[in-house]
Design a protein around this motif. Structure first.
Motif, PDB file in Angstrom:
ATOM      1  N   CYS A 369     107.449 -18.882  -4.148  1.00  0.00           N
ATOM      2  CA  CYS A 369     108.127 -18.401  -2.944  1.00  0.00           C
ATOM      3  C   CYS A 369     107.150 -18.483  -1.774  1.00  0.00           C
ATOM      4  O   CYS A 369     106.012 -18.012  -1.890  1.00  0.00           O
ATOM      5  CB  CYS A 369     108.585 -16.957  -3.118  1.00  0.00           C
ATOM      6  SG  CYS A 369     109.708 -16.673  -4.509  1.00  0.00           S
ATOM      7  N   VAL A 383     110.874  -8.720   1.565  1.00  0.00           N
ATOM      8  CA  VAL A 383     110.316  -9.466   0.427  1.00  0.00           C
ATOM      9  C   VAL A 383     110.017  -8.503  -0.724  1.00  0.00           C
ATOM     10  O   VAL A 383     109.287  -7.516  -0.540  1.00  0.00           O
ATOM     11  CB  VAL A 383     109.027 -10.210   0.846  1.00  0.00           C
ATOM     12  CG1 VAL A 383     108.414 -10.941  -0.353  1.00  0.00           C
ATOM     13  CG2 VAL A 383     109.312 -11.199   1.975  1.00  0.00           C
ATOM     14  N   ARG A 385     107.928  -7.599  -3.042  1.00  0.00           N
ATOM     15  CA  ARG A 385     106.564  -7.853  -3.509  1.00  0.00           C
ATOM     16  C   ARG A 385     106.277  -7.268  -4.886  1.00  0.00           C
ATOM     17  O   ARG A 385     105.623  -7.902  -5.721  1.00  0.00           O
ATOM     18  CB  ARG A 385     105.560  -7.326  -2.484  1.00  0.00           C
ATOM     19  CG  ARG A 385     105.422  -8.219  -1.241  1.00  0.00           C
ATOM     20  CD  ARG A 385     104.493  -7.572  -0.218  1.00  0.00           C
ATOM     21  NE  ARG A 385     104.126  -8.497   0.845  1.00  0.00           N
ATOM     22  CZ  ARG A 385     104.886  -8.820   1.875  1.00  0.00           C
ATOM     23  NH1 ARG A 385     106.112  -8.289   1.968  1.00  0.00           N
ATOM     24  NH2 ARG A 385     104.471  -9.664   2.799  1.00  0.00           N
ATOM     25  N   ILE A 388     107.787  -9.293  -7.626  1.00  0.00           N
ATOM     26  CA  ILE A 388     107.084 -10.583  -7.742  1.00  0.00           C
ATOM     27  C   ILE A 388     105.755 -10.397  -8.449  1.00  0.00           C
ATOM     28  O   ILE A 388     105.359 -11.203  -9.292  1.00  0.00           O
ATOM     29  CB  ILE A 388     106.896 -11.210  -6.347  1.00  0.00           C
ATOM     30  CG1 ILE A 388     108.254 -11.659  -5.792  1.00  0.00           C
ATOM     31  CG2 ILE A 388     105.929 -12.382  -6.400  1.00  0.00           C
ATOM     32  CD1 ILE A 388     108.212 -12.168  -4.363  1.00  0.00           C
ATOM     33  N   LEU A 396     103.883 -15.812  -4.865  1.00  0.00           N
ATOM     34  CA  LEU A 396     104.310 -15.656  -3.477  1.00  0.00           C
ATOM     35  C   LEU A 396     103.161 -15.996  -2.538  1.00  0.00           C
ATOM     36  O   LEU A 396     102.043 -15.498  -2.710  1.00  0.00           O
ATOM     37  CB  LEU A 396     104.773 -14.214  -3.223  1.00  0.00           C
ATOM     38  CG  LEU A 396     105.014 -13.815  -1.757  1.00  0.00           C
ATOM     39  CD1 LEU A 396     106.220 -14.566  -1.190  1.00  0.00           C
ATOM     40  CD2 LEU A 396     105.200 -12.302  -1.629  1.00  0.00           C
TER      41      LEU A 396
END
Length: 452
Positions: A369, A383, A385, A388, A396
């Motif tokens: 990403c 986002v 985070r 992720i 990311l």
């Protein structure tokens, strides 16, 4: 009108114009969520020649590896770890696993002077003035199970040049975008130069694709995505298939990867400028200068709707056809048409349940990403985070600048490809090379077990 068969579409080259970079922009008549103005000043570039790899008879395998293959891969020497430059935020559960693919992350992110210093200036400049490579397409219209139609644009000549096991890249443009957009074509050309086969997935009504039912597409509708992936994988059964999505196309892609995680046949994917949390994106979309993008995108949606408005006559339910035809904002359009088409009780419910931030934790294949911290349309605060970081399949990268679909930086700036393109291709090529190693090792182990 539905397509009866493949259509050859030739992109007309634009005359190369040598002029100073303008800083007074024309009125914005097109959307910026993945759509390039057809009337903008564009430069052209030709597709580079390449030597196709040898055709092999060995069937390609998915990145879902067998235990034997994983053991075999551990015998390969590990690449030297990369230390990303402090100007970049690089996180994710797959950070150590995927960093060897991105060797240039140790370099600083340097926005192009003036243009790259303001997020709105960069977004608008990239939309209007980025060069658009000259590409000739062969169109394939795919009829979905509900009789809807999507258009797949394949590059003319690829089937003659490329082996049947060449990796395939599916490209998903942003909302109202299609194969005419400059950022899509730059990625397509870069993939093709590496010996990859690329195809643009034009959603219903986008890229002049036909609309054959009273339904377009949405941020959460995965029916067309599933059918396109199935069609491509069946057409090239010996090839690994990957996907790249921008903006709303990135949201649809991540939704698909998360919700279909146990059955997804893709070998890897990349999401760029993904709004992730559509509730947050909607909130920011109606603030300050973002109103300009909102109105421009609403105009683009109205144009698509007006071409096919007759399909919606006498539709039952809560459809508000007059509002859809005259929507001044994306929210009005979605409330009048989109959320009704896909069974949501309100536009807020549609945005909430269509956000890919809810499903990224379930992604099971390698996913890169890339976001810009100053993106005016895909807010940084949306986002996911933590999810992720917790997912070993995700990486990311957040750049300090970039705007939305801008990234006017790097050696090709200001008119060339976005800064992100080399990293996207390096990531995908790395996945393909690792899969090839694993596939070869697995084959060797199987042969050895047979001898035993």
């Amino acid at each position: 009108m539905a397509c009866a068969g493949p259509i050859i579409i030739t992109a007309v080259p634009h005359r190369h114009i040598q002029t100073p970079i303008p800083f007074h922009f024309p009125p914005m008549a097109r959307a910026f969520l993945g759509s390039t103005p057809s009337s903008s000043l564009l430069t052209t570039s030709r597709l580079s020649s390449f030597t196709p790899s040898l055709i092999t008879n060995q069937r390609r395998r998915s990145l879902r590896l067998t235990t034997a293959a994983v053991v075999a891969m551990s015998e390969f020497p590990s690449e030297k770890p990369i230390q990303p430059h402090p100007s970049l935020e690089v996180i994710g559960g797959g950070r150590d696993r995927f960093l060897p693919a991105l060797k240039d992350l140790n370099l600083p992110y340097k926005p192009f002077p003036v243009i790259g210093w303001n997020r709105h200036l960069e977004t608008i400049f990239a939309s209007f003035y980025r060069s658009c490579p000259d590409v000739r397409f062969r169109r394939e219209c795919l009829r979905a199970a509900d009789n809807g139609t999507v258009a797949l644009d394949w590059v003319v000549g690829d089937d003659l040049r490329l082996p049947i096991d060449a990796p395939v890249l599916i490209l998903l443009p942003g909302l109202t975008g299609g194969s005419q957009d400059s950022y899509v074509r730059h990625m397509l050309v870069r993939a093709r130069d590496r010996g990859w086969r690329a195809v643009v997935f034009n959603s219903r009504g986008c890229g002049n694709s036909p609309v054959t039912t009273p339904q377009f597409y949405s941020a959460s509708f995965l029916g067309d995505m599933r059918e396109v992936v199935e069609h491509v994988t069946k057409r090239y059964p010996k090839a690994n298939v990957y996907a790249v999505g921008w903006s709303l196309g990135g949201n649809i892609l991540v939704n698909y990867l998360g919700q279909d995680s146990l059955s997804c046949p893709l070998s890897g994917a990349v999401s760029l400028c993904n709004p992730f949390d559509l509730v947050v994106a909607d909130e920011d979309f109606r603030k300050g200068f973002n109103n300009v993008y909102d109105k421009a995108l609403a105009r683009a949606l109205r144009r698509i709707f007006s071409k096919h408005a007759d399909l919606f006559n006498d539709m039952p339910g809560e459809f508000n056809i007059p509002l859809a035809a005259n929507a001044r904002t994306v929210r009005e359009y979605d409330d009048a048409l989109t959320r009704v088409s896909f069974g949501f009780n309100s536009v807020d419910e549609y945005y909430s349940k269509s956000s890919s931030s809810k499903f990224i934790k379930d992604v099971k294949i390698p996913l890169l990403c890339i976001q810009a911290a100053n993106d005016p349309i895909a807010p940084d605060r949306g986002v996911p985070r933590e999810d992720i970081k917790a997912n070993p399949n995700c990486l990311l990268i957040v750049t300090p600048k970039g705007g939305h679909l801008g990234w006017v930086a790097g050696p090709s700036a200001p008119l060339g490809n976005p800064w992100t393109d080399p990293f996207v291709i390096d990531f995908l090529v790395y996945l393909e090379s690792q899969e090839s190693k694993a596939s070869a090792s697995s084959t060797d182990l199987t042969a050895a077990e047979t001898l035993v």
